[in-house]
Design a protein around this motif. Sequence first.
Motif, PDB file in Angstrom:
ATOM      1  N   VAL A   5       0.852  -1.180   0.000  1.00 53.53           N
ATOM      2  CA  VAL A   5       0.000   0.000   0.000  1.00 53.53           C
ATOM      3  C   VAL A   5       0.891   1.234   0.000  1.00 53.53           C
ATOM      4  O   VAL A   5       1.751   1.382   0.854  1.00 53.53           O
ATOM      5  CB  VAL A   5      -0.920   0.020   1.240  1.00 53.53           C
ATOM      6  CG1 VAL A   5      -1.851   1.228   1.190  1.00 53.53           C
ATOM      7  CG2 VAL A   5      -1.708  -1.268   1.359  1.00 53.53           C
ATOM      8  N   ASP A   7       0.002   4.677   0.533  1.00 53.40           N
ATOM      9  CA  ASP A   7      -1.141   5.533   0.863  1.00 53.40           C
ATOM     10  C   ASP A   7      -0.843   7.003   0.697  1.00 53.40           C
ATOM     11  O   ASP A   7       0.278   7.456   0.819  1.00 53.40           O
ATOM     12  CB  ASP A   7      -1.660   5.233   2.260  1.00 53.40           C
ATOM     13  CG  ASP A   7      -0.686   5.576   3.367  1.00 53.40           C
ATOM     14  OD1 ASP A   7      -1.132   5.642   4.506  1.00 53.40           O
ATOM     15  OD2 ASP A   7       0.520   5.767   3.111  1.00 53.40           O
ATOM     16  N   ILE A  18      -3.408  -0.557  -4.473  1.00 47.04           N
ATOM     17  CA  ILE A  18      -2.808  -1.553  -3.592  1.00 47.04           C
ATOM     18  C   ILE A  18      -2.362  -2.678  -4.509  1.00 47.04           C
ATOM     19  O   ILE A  18      -3.162  -3.199  -5.295  1.00 47.04           O
ATOM     20  CB  ILE A  18      -3.823  -2.057  -2.546  1.00 47.04           C
ATOM     21  CG1 ILE A  18      -4.275  -0.891  -1.654  1.00 47.04           C
ATOM     22  CG2 ILE A  18      -3.228  -3.193  -1.732  1.00 47.04           C
ATOM     23  CD1 ILE A  18      -5.391  -1.245  -0.683  1.00 47.04           C
ATOM     24  N   LEU A 147      -7.842  -5.297   4.306  1.00 49.19           N
ATOM     25  CA  LEU A 147      -7.257  -4.077   3.745  1.00 49.19           C
ATOM     26  C   LEU A 147      -8.109  -2.856   4.097  1.00 49.19           C
ATOM     27  O   LEU A 147      -7.579  -1.801   4.469  1.00 49.19           O
ATOM     28  CB  LEU A 147      -7.108  -4.201   2.229  1.00 49.19           C
ATOM     29  CG  LEU A 147      -5.995  -5.137   1.780  1.00 49.19           C
ATOM     30  CD1 LEU A 147      -6.203  -5.555   0.328  1.00 49.19           C
ATOM     31  CD2 LEU A 147      -4.641  -4.497   1.967  1.00 49.19           C
ATOM     32  N   VAL A 151      -6.965   0.498   6.244  1.00 49.94           N
ATOM     33  CA  VAL A 151      -7.151   1.854   5.730  1.00 49.94           C
ATOM     34  C   VAL A 151      -7.980   2.685   6.716  1.00 49.94           C
ATOM     35  O   VAL A 151      -7.629   3.824   7.030  1.00 49.94           O
ATOM     36  CB  VAL A 151      -7.805   1.829   4.329  1.00 49.94           C
ATOM     37  CG1 VAL A 151      -8.264   3.213   3.904  1.00 49.94           C
ATOM     38  CG2 VAL A 151      -6.831   1.250   3.306  1.00 49.94           C
TER      39      VAL A 151
END
Length: 164
Positions: A5, A7, A18, A147, A151
């Motif tokens: 990831v 981000d 991802i 996931l 997040v």
Amino acid sequence: MKYLVRDKLIAVGDDYWIEDEEGRHAFLVDGKALRLRDTLELKDAQGQVLLTLREKVFSLRDTMTLERAGAPLASVRRKRLSLLRNHYRVDLVDGTELDVSGRILDREFKVEYQDEPLALISRKWFRMRETYAVDVLRPEADASLLLAVAVCVIRMAERERESA
């Protein structure tokens, strides 16, 4: 299965991919800008919405909800009676409870079910600040759910830090 990831949680409305262990796009986190409440969609590589992540607006504690196909799936919130500030609980609609604990802002934490780890989240293998891995430990585990939980928890911890 490990997922990578990268981000961009600081920027509102940003989308990011991802990747799986092979470097292929596995999931897209699609930020919905200009909404009254924080909303994200987790999509598969073909653009199909798997989960919708929404900030719960009228709540005593920071809460995010997860929906699958428009139906509630889970709620994510900081654990109320915890000595650790970085301790979250995920309540699934079927009554299952997942525990999230560790150093959330450092991207070093785990997701557990009944003291058994389901996923490990870590950035210790990466030099880039905004990159971390989500290692889904069980093949039968719902990777999209884990996931989405990662997040949500990171987003909530970041927001909490900004308001402190």
